[in-house]
Design an enzyme around this catalytic site. Sequence first.
Site, PDB file in Angstrom:
ATOM      1  N   LYS A  52       1.129  -7.296   0.743  1.00 53.75           N
ATOM      2  CA  LYS A  52       0.939  -6.562  -0.516  1.00 53.75           C
ATOM      3  C   LYS A  52       2.292  -6.280  -1.164  1.00 53.75           C
ATOM      4  O   LYS A  52       2.469  -6.418  -2.368  1.00 53.75           O
ATOM      5  CB  LYS A  52       0.197  -5.238  -0.262  1.00 53.75           C
ATOM      6  N   GLN A  96      -3.734   2.560   3.939  1.00 54.70           N
ATOM      7  CA  GLN A  96      -4.094   1.352   4.693  1.00 54.70           C
ATOM      8  C   GLN A  96      -5.044   1.726   5.829  1.00 54.70           C
ATOM      9  O   GLN A  96      -4.738   2.594   6.638  1.00 54.70           O
ATOM     10  CB  GLN A  96      -2.825   0.671   5.221  1.00 54.70           C
ATOM     11  N   ASP A 119      -7.273   1.593  -5.050  1.00 51.43           N
ATOM     12  CA  ASP A 119      -8.205   0.864  -4.193  1.00 51.43           C
ATOM     13  C   ASP A 119      -9.642   1.096  -4.665  1.00 51.43           C
ATOM     14  O   ASP A 119     -10.559   0.418  -4.206  1.00 51.43           O
ATOM     15  CB  ASP A 119      -8.085   1.344  -2.724  1.00 51.43           C
TER      16      ASP A 119
END
Length: 284
Positions: A52, A96, A119
């Site tokens: 990422k 994460q 997200d």
Amino acid sequence: MNTEAKIVNGKKLAAEVRAELAKKIAAGGGQPVLAVVLVGNNEASRIYVRNKQNAAQEVGIKCEIHELPADVSQEKLQQFIESLNQNPAINGIIIQQPLPQHLEVLPLLKLIAPNKDVDGLGPMNLGLLMLRSAQAVIAATPKGILKMLNSTGVNLQGKHTVIIGRSNIVGKPLAQLLLNQDCTVTLTHSKTKNLPLITATADIVIAACGCPKMVKASWLKPGAMVIDVGINRSPEGKLCGDVDFDEVFDKVSFISPVPGGVGPMTVAMLLENTYEAFCAQQEE
Ligand code: NDP
């Protein structure tokens, strides 16, 4: 149809998305900033986060990785997220997953400011998606899958879409997103009975269950479209999806490969969400 034309090439599509984003970011004022919260030492998570970060750098987004020890307390982690919320220099925040066992993810997702929840996994954005609001931040994997489906040029309206897997990060938001696109959605899971009979009625099958090569040609109707979300290791140690790619290939109209399918699109959509959050925050 030639072999290449059947493949929904997520790697290529993601490169196009990133190139477009890079152009926009280079042309506009300021640099978007994404904060990634990484707890503990999960090796796979480290690889995902590094991917990422590399992709973010390529398009001109600054990606800060905030590492916290595996034994960090829920309270400390919540305070840390609160500090990221309060920091005007940060446009997007992601946690994460998976987190170490002692931590609860829901209170953390609830805490991320909805306009920084890039997200799209917090309750506000999931609720907005359910309400078909244009303001919803769409979760990266479902958003990428929709772009992949649209890239085929097939009209999605009325298509029977069977999703295998009902997780909060893939199956459930994807079902809602495709319902909003006028698909007829069947959401299946590990307790679903007669799954191969259900998938055999689908125009589109999306496999997101983490079962290596589970979906076989006999599970599909001729000409079905298949998107494979799974990331697994075969017994020989090779990366593979939830669909038996070689076995189903002749039967399908379109199929996404693993690797090179949904994975790169998920990262590209995270970057797009971060850029969109940055733009929206400039106007606030
Ligand atoms: P989860 O483990 O959270 O969820 C798996 C889902 O699949 C559950 O709903 C489960 O059912 C269902 N399931 C498991 N086994 C079966 C079965 N035999 N038949 C039918 N349904 C089954 O996984 P995620 O959603 O996080 O991930 C799914 C896969 O996608 C993984 O391989 C993961 O690595 C990959 N992934 C890939 C991404 C990408 O960017 N390419 C992003 C995110 C995930 P139940 O609810 O009943 O337990």
